[in-house]
Design a protein around this motif. Structure first.
Motif, PDB file in Angstrom:
ATOM      1  N   SER A  32     -21.882  26.186   9.048  1.00 16.48           N
ATOM      2  CA  SER A  32     -23.174  25.793   8.497  1.00 16.48           C
ATOM      3  C   SER A  32     -24.267  26.142   9.505  1.00 16.48           C
ATOM      4  N   GLU A  33     -25.519  25.874   9.105  1.00 14.99           N
ATOM      5  CA  GLU A  33     -26.663  26.024  10.001  1.00 14.99           C
ATOM      6  C   GLU A  33     -26.735  27.433  10.609  1.00 14.99           C
ATOM      7  N   GLY A  34     -26.700  28.439   9.742  1.00 13.12           N
ATOM      8  CA  GLY A  34     -26.656  29.816  10.210  1.00 13.12           C
ATOM      9  C   GLY A  34     -27.825  30.209  11.084  1.00 13.12           C
ATOM     10  N   GLU A  35     -29.034  29.804  10.709  1.00 20.81           N
ATOM     11  CA  GLU A  35     -30.204  30.183  11.496  1.00 20.81           C
ATOM     12  C   GLU A  35     -30.157  29.566  12.893  1.00 20.81           C
ATOM     13  N   ALA A  36     -29.803  28.296  12.964  1.00 29.60           N
ATOM     14  CA  ALA A  36     -29.716  27.627  14.267  1.00 29.60           C
ATOM     15  C   ALA A  36     -28.609  28.250  15.111  1.00 29.60           C
ATOM     16  N   PHE A  37     -27.523  28.602  14.465  1.00 31.64           N
ATOM     17  CA  PHE A  37     -26.405  29.226  15.174  1.00 31.64           C
ATOM     18  C   PHE A  37     -26.826  30.577  15.741  1.00 31.64           C
ATOM     19  N   ASN A  38     -27.506  31.379  14.916  1.00 37.08           N
ATOM     20  CA  ASN A  38     -27.991  32.679  15.396  1.00 37.08           C
ATOM     21  C   ASN A  38     -28.978  32.516  16.544  1.00 37.08           C
ATOM     22  N   SER A  39     -29.828  31.506  16.447  1.00 38.63           N
ATOM     23  CA  SER A  39     -30.793  31.262  17.527  1.00 38.63           C
ATOM     24  C   SER A  39     -30.096  30.912  18.820  1.00 38.63           C
ATOM     25  N   TYR A  40     -29.027  30.126  18.722  1.00 41.19           N
ATOM     26  CA  TYR A  40     -28.264  29.774  19.928  1.00 41.19           C
ATOM     27  C   TYR A  40     -27.698  31.042  20.581  1.00 41.19           C
ATOM     28  N   LEU A  41     -27.158  31.931  19.781  1.00 41.41           N
ATOM     29  CA  LEU A  41     -26.597  33.172  20.315  1.00 41.41           C
ATOM     30  C   LEU A  41     -27.679  34.005  20.997  1.00 41.41           C
ATOM     31  N   GLU A  42     -28.821  34.108  20.351  1.00 38.76           N
ATOM     32  CA  GLU A  42     -29.918  34.893  20.928  1.00 38.76           C
ATOM     33  C   GLU A  42     -30.428  34.274  22.229  1.00 38.76           C
ATOM     34  N   GLU A  43     -30.611  32.958  22.220  1.00 33.06           N
ATOM     35  CA  GLU A  43     -31.146  32.281  23.397  1.00 33.06           C
ATOM     36  C   GLU A  43     -30.222  32.404  24.600  1.00 33.06           C
ATOM     37  N   ASN A  44     -28.932  32.569  24.331  1.00 36.08           N
ATOM     38  CA  ASN A  44     -27.966  32.684  25.417  1.00 36.08           C
ATOM     39  C   ASN A  44     -27.531  34.128  25.664  1.00 36.08           C
ATOM     40  N   ALA A  45     -28.253  35.070  25.037  1.00 41.83           N
ATOM     41  CA  ALA A  45     -28.020  36.507  25.240  1.00 41.83           C
ATOM     42  C   ALA A  45     -26.568  36.896  24.992  1.00 41.83           C
ATOM     43  N   LEU A  46     -25.986  36.320  23.939  1.00 43.70           N
ATOM     44  CA  LEU A  46     -24.604  36.620  23.590  1.00 43.70           C
ATOM     45  C   LEU A  46     -24.543  37.735  22.556  1.00 43.70           C
ATOM     46  N   LYS A  47     -23.470  38.503  22.609  1.00 48.99           N
ATOM     47  CA  LYS A  47     -23.289  39.619  21.689  1.00 48.99           C
ATOM     48  C   LYS A  47     -22.010  39.387  20.874  1.00 48.99           C
ATOM     49  N   PRO A  48     -22.140  38.908  19.642  1.00 53.91           N
ATOM     50  CA  PRO A  48     -20.951  38.692  18.811  1.00 53.91           C
ATOM     51  C   PRO A  48     -20.263  40.007  18.449  1.00 53.91           C
ATOM     52  N   LEU A  49     -18.937  39.945  18.378  1.00 56.92           N
ATOM     53  CA  LEU A  49     -18.146  41.116  18.011  1.00 56.92           C
ATOM     54  C   LEU A  49     -17.427  40.940  16.677  1.00 56.92           C
ATOM     55  N   ALA A  50     -17.141  39.693  16.302  1.00 54.74           N
ATOM     56  CA  ALA A  50     -16.405  39.438  15.064  1.00 54.74           C
ATOM     57  C   ALA A  50     -16.466  37.958  14.730  1.00 54.74           C
ATOM     58  N   ILE A  51     -16.249  37.666  13.453  1.00 56.24           N
ATOM     59  CA  ILE A  51     -16.097  36.294  12.967  1.00 56.24           C
ATOM     60  C   ILE A  51     -14.655  36.123  12.526  1.00 56.24           C
ATOM     61  N   LEU A  52     -13.963  35.162  13.117  1.00 58.13           N
ATOM     62  CA  LEU A  52     -12.572  34.892  12.794  1.00 58.13           C
ATOM     63  C   LEU A  52     -12.482  33.534  12.094  1.00 58.13           C
ATOM     64  N   LEU A  53     -11.888  33.518  10.913  1.00 56.03           N
ATOM     65  CA  LEU A  53     -11.769  32.290  10.138  1.00 56.03           C
ATOM     66  C   LEU A  53     -10.352  31.752  10.216  1.00 56.03           C
ATOM     67  N   THR A  54     -10.239  30.502  10.634  1.00 56.39           N
ATOM     68  CA  THR A  54      -8.919  29.861  10.616  1.00 56.39           C
ATOM     69  C   THR A  54      -8.464  29.598   9.191  1.00 56.39           C
ATOM     70  N   HIS A  55      -9.424  29.383   8.296  1.00 59.22           N
ATOM     71  CA  HIS A  55      -9.159  29.250   6.869  1.00 59.22           C
ATOM     72  C   HIS A  55     -10.495  29.300   6.151  1.00 59.22           C
ATOM     73  N   ALA A  56     -10.473  29.296   4.814  1.00 59.10           N
ATOM     74  CA  ALA A  56     -11.687  29.552   4.052  1.00 59.10           C
ATOM     75  C   ALA A  56     -12.195  28.343   3.284  1.00 59.10           C
ATOM     76  N   HIS A  57     -11.996  27.141   3.807  1.00 63.99           N
ATOM     77  CA  HIS A  57     -12.641  25.982   3.191  1.00 63.99           C
ATOM     78  C   HIS A  57     -14.149  26.048   3.420  1.00 63.99           C
ATOM     79  N   PHE A  58     -14.892  25.447   2.482  1.00 64.14           N
ATOM     80  CA  PHE A  58     -16.349  25.596   2.454  1.00 64.14           C
ATOM     81  C   PHE A  58     -17.033  25.195   3.747  1.00 64.14           C
ATOM     82  N   ASP A  59     -16.511  24.170   4.412  1.00 68.47           N
ATOM     83  CA  ASP A  59     -17.184  23.689   5.617  1.00 68.47           C
ATOM     84  C   ASP A  59     -16.912  24.564   6.830  1.00 68.47           C
ATOM     85  N   HIS A  60     -16.108  25.608   6.654  1.00 65.47           N
ATOM     86  CA  HIS A  60     -15.842  26.564   7.731  1.00 65.47           C
ATOM     87  C   HIS A  60     -16.479  27.928   7.472  1.00 65.47           C
ATOM     88  N   ILE A  61     -17.076  28.104   6.279  1.00 70.20           N
ATOM     89  CA  ILE A  61     -17.587  29.433   5.916  1.00 70.20           C
ATOM     90  C   ILE A  61     -19.075  29.444   5.569  1.00 70.20           C
TER      91      ILE A  61
END
Length: 210
Positions: A32-61
């Motif tokens: 959840s909270e995609g915008e806040a999550f993206n902001s955290y990544l930007e603020e910490n100068a992180l470079k994502p490479l992939a999204i790994l899902l342990t499973h596809a329940h709604f609260d994880h996707i």
């Protein structure tokens, strides 16, 4: 390498980052909270490479598409849940009063237990169904951590009353795939606090006899 836990959304689902020395990272279960999550990544100068899902329940996707679009990274999910991302009746969102939650299809389907190599990250994929039919855990031996999703919690185990859940199968998954990991392994669960394999072997009331 280091890891970071980020509880997101109304159910406080734990998203995780695994970060290398170049500040590249893998994202686990952005719920959840995609915008806040993206902001955290930007603020910490992180470079994502992939999204790994342990499973596809709604609260994880819930933030998958926002994160994938912003960073142009691939999404991995087990083949048994390839249709869950777009189906609220399968991912469980139709059973909760949060409205339908969906995501676009995954870019890569996990077909078997194998070693997943992305940049200098090497993860062992463990098939741990029971909470859902396509649940997987990601074991990172160098960091002594396992991203266990909703299979195993501190003092508890995942629920099995949603579509595709199976209590007996979950117990077997925990016993055969997780409890055999080194006892000092830190368990990074989908909700709540972290724990260790040793602690759950010794005191988890759902695992008596293991």
């Amino acid at each position: 390498m280091k890891w970071k836990q980020l509880p997101l959304g109304p159910l406080q689902t734990n998203a995780y980052l695994l970060i290398n020395e170049r500040k590249e990272c893998l994202i686990f279960d952005p719920g959840s909270e995609g915008e806040a999550f993206n902001s955290y990544l930007e603020e910490n100068a992180l470079k994502p490479l992939a999204i790994l899902l342990t499973h596809a329940h709604f609260d994880h996707i819930g933030a998958v598409d926002a994160v994938r679009k912003h960073w142009d990274v691939p999404v991995y999910v087990h083949k048994k849940e390839k249709n869950w991302l777009g189906d609220p009746s399968l991912n469980g969102s139709q059973f909760f009063q949060l409205g339908p939650i969906t995501a676009n299809p995954a870019d890569h389907l996990i077909l078997s237990e194998e070693k997943l190599v992305i940049s200098n990250f090497e993860l062992e994929i463990l098939f741990t169904p029971g909470h859902s039919p396509g649940s997987v855990s990601f074991y990172h031996e160098p960091s002594k951590v396992v991203f266990a999703g909703d299979a195993l919690f501190a003092g508890s185990i995942g629920r099995t009353d949603l579509p595709g859940g199976n209590h007996e199968q979950l117990i077997q998954s925990i016993h055969n795939k997780l409890l055999i990991l080194p006892e000092e392994t830190t368990v990074l669960s989908g909700h709540g606090m972290t724990t260790t394999i040793e602690r759950e072997m010794d005191s988890n009331p759902f695992l008596n006899g293991f």
